[in-house]
Scaffold this motif. Structure first.
Motif, PDB file in Angstrom:
ATOM      1  N   ILE A 197     -50.756 113.716  48.251  1.00 23.52           N
ATOM      2  CA  ILE A 197     -49.352 113.310  48.194  1.00 23.52           C
ATOM      3  C   ILE A 197     -48.434 114.520  48.292  1.00 23.52           C
ATOM      4  O   ILE A 197     -47.396 114.475  48.966  1.00 23.52           O
ATOM      5  CB  ILE A 197     -49.077 112.513  46.899  1.00 23.52           C
ATOM      6  CG1 ILE A 197     -49.811 111.169  46.947  1.00 23.52           C
ATOM      7  CG2 ILE A 197     -47.578 112.284  46.717  1.00 23.52           C
ATOM      8  CD1 ILE A 197     -49.723 110.379  45.678  1.00 23.52           C
ATOM      9  N   ARG A 198     -48.805 115.602  47.633  1.00 22.53           N
ATOM     10  CA  ARG A 198     -47.987 116.811  47.737  1.00 22.53           C
ATOM     11  C   ARG A 198     -47.880 117.267  49.196  1.00 22.53           C
ATOM     12  O   ARG A 198     -46.814 117.693  49.645  1.00 22.53           O
ATOM     13  CB  ARG A 198     -48.596 117.924  46.874  1.00 22.53           C
ATOM     14  CG  ARG A 198     -48.282 117.786  45.380  1.00 22.53           C
ATOM     15  CD  ARG A 198     -49.029 118.828  44.585  1.00 22.53           C
ATOM     16  NE  ARG A 198     -48.603 118.856  43.183  1.00 22.53           N
ATOM     17  CZ  ARG A 198     -49.357 119.290  42.191  1.00 22.53           C
ATOM     18  NH1 ARG A 198     -50.593 119.748  42.442  1.00 22.53           N
ATOM     19  NH2 ARG A 198     -48.901 119.283  40.957  1.00 22.53           N
ATOM     20  N   LYS A 199     -48.962 117.171  49.936  1.00 24.87           N
ATOM     21  CA  LYS A 199     -48.952 117.560  51.351  1.00 24.87           C
ATOM     22  C   LYS A 199     -48.003 116.670  52.148  1.00 24.87           C
ATOM     23  O   LYS A 199     -47.312 117.132  53.056  1.00 24.87           O
ATOM     24  CB  LYS A 199     -50.361 117.490  51.936  1.00 24.87           C
ATOM     25  CG  LYS A 199     -51.340 118.495  51.347  1.00 24.87           C
ATOM     26  CD  LYS A 199     -50.984 119.924  51.728  1.00 24.87           C
ATOM     27  CE  LYS A 199     -51.302 120.224  53.176  1.00 24.87           C
ATOM     28  NZ  LYS A 199     -51.059 121.662  53.511  1.00 24.87           N
ATOM     29  N   LYS A 200     -47.977 115.377  51.804  1.00 24.55           N
ATOM     30  CA  LYS A 200     -47.076 114.449  52.492  1.00 24.55           C
ATOM     31  C   LYS A 200     -45.615 114.768  52.187  1.00 24.55           C
ATOM     32  O   LYS A 200     -44.727 114.603  53.039  1.00 24.55           O
ATOM     33  CB  LYS A 200     -47.381 113.014  52.065  1.00 24.55           C
ATOM     34  CG  LYS A 200     -48.758 112.501  52.478  1.00 24.55           C
ATOM     35  CD  LYS A 200     -48.776 112.069  53.923  1.00 24.55           C
ATOM     36  CE  LYS A 200     -50.101 111.396  54.266  1.00 24.55           C
ATOM     37  NZ  LYS A 200     -50.114 110.900  55.657  1.00 24.55           N
ATOM     38  N   LEU A 201     -45.351 115.233  50.961  1.00 28.12           N
ATOM     39  CA  LEU A 201     -43.984 115.496  50.531  1.00 28.12           C
ATOM     40  C   LEU A 201     -43.495 116.901  50.906  1.00 28.12           C
ATOM     41  O   LEU A 201     -42.285 117.160  50.906  1.00 28.12           O
ATOM     42  CB  LEU A 201     -43.867 115.329  49.013  1.00 28.12           C
ATOM     43  CG  LEU A 201     -44.210 113.956  48.421  1.00 28.12           C
ATOM     44  CD1 LEU A 201     -43.996 113.974  46.908  1.00 28.12           C
ATOM     45  CD2 LEU A 201     -43.362 112.864  49.059  1.00 28.12           C
ATOM     46  N   GLU A 202     -44.431 117.779  51.239  1.00 27.63           N
ATOM     47  CA  GLU A 202     -44.088 119.187  51.471  1.00 27.63           C
ATOM     48  C   GLU A 202     -43.050 119.397  52.572  1.00 27.63           C
ATOM     49  O   GLU A 202     -42.129 120.218  52.399  1.00 27.63           O
ATOM     50  CB  GLU A 202     -45.355 119.994  51.780  1.00 27.63           C
ATOM     51  CG  GLU A 202     -45.117 121.488  51.817  1.00 27.63           C
ATOM     52  CD  GLU A 202     -46.402 122.283  51.881  1.00 27.63           C
ATOM     53  OE1 GLU A 202     -46.323 123.517  51.820  1.00 27.63           O
ATOM     54  OE2 GLU A 202     -47.488 121.667  52.001  1.00 27.63           O
TER      55      GLU A 202
END
Length: 223
Positions: A197-202
């Motif tokens: 999820i962090r990668k999607k939000l980055e």
């Protein structure tokens, strides 16, 4: 959204689960002891609770979880329709009271009303955090008005974090909420999905808002 139904009438319990799992993730318990255990995990958006239960009655379940500062909305679903019973249930910490027999549309309307009141469901049946909007429709996510594709589990995890923004959620709570008590995977999966999820939000610079609370879990808040 995840609901808990605690009801000792097997036919009614199965019927409610079938009706509600078209819109929600549903856990069930057919006695007060199991119902108390599930409710104390604090992973549900709403609890539908019978009063007359084996081992522990519904009133005592609500009294206990309120002592533990668990604020999950509770809808009493029971054949006890005396005024004193309704008042008692609300005084103990229940949020609404539906008397059997009932019509399915009324139950569904009561559920949505309680979810809206608690903030789990916005008026447009979506939830928001800063520039992130979860519409609740086919797991659609908009970030700064840009459509983003998430898997079902990724969506559920992001939804749970947003619903609890500003609060610490433990890895155990996340695991039980998203994968369930009977899952054959391990709690390590939580870290994997947080990373995803962090990668999607980055690209939108929201990834830093998912902060690790070392040894405990995670919290979503302004970085």
């Amino acid at each position: 959204m995840k609901l808990l139904i605690v009801e000792d009438n097997k036919l009614l319990l199965d019927s409610l689960k079938t009706i509600l799992e078209t819109e929600y993730t549903v856990d069930t318990a057919d006695n007060g002891e199991d119902g108390m255990f599930f409710a104390e995990q604090n992973i549900y958006d709403l609890i539908i609770l019978d009063v007359m239960l084996p081992y522990v009655n519904g009133f005592d379940i609500v009294k206990q979880i309120r002592k533990e500062k668990i604020k999950t909305p509770v809808l009493f679903l029971t054949a006890k329709d005396a005024l004193e019973d309704r008042v008692k249930g609300l005084e103990y910490g229940g949020d609404d009271y539906l008397v059997k027999p009932f019509q399915t549309p009324e139950l569904q309307a009561r559920i949505k009303a309680l979810l809206r009141r608690s903030g789990s469901l916005d008026l447009d049946e979506g939830i928001k955090y800063k520039g992130i909007v979860l519409t609740g429709k086919e797991n659609d996510v908009l970030i700064n008005e840009v459509p983003i594709k998430l898997t079902i589990k990724q969506y559920d995890l992001l939804e749970y974090l947003i619903q609890n923004n500003g609060k610490i959620v433990t890895k155990e709570q996340i695991f039980d909420r998203i994968w369930g008590f009977d899952s054959d995977t391990t709690i390590a999966i939580v870290e994997v999905f947080i990373h995803q999820i962090r990668k999607k939000l980055e690209p939108f610079d929201f990834h830093k808002d998912i902060q690790t609370v070392r040894g405990v879990g995670y919290i979503l808040k302004d970085y």
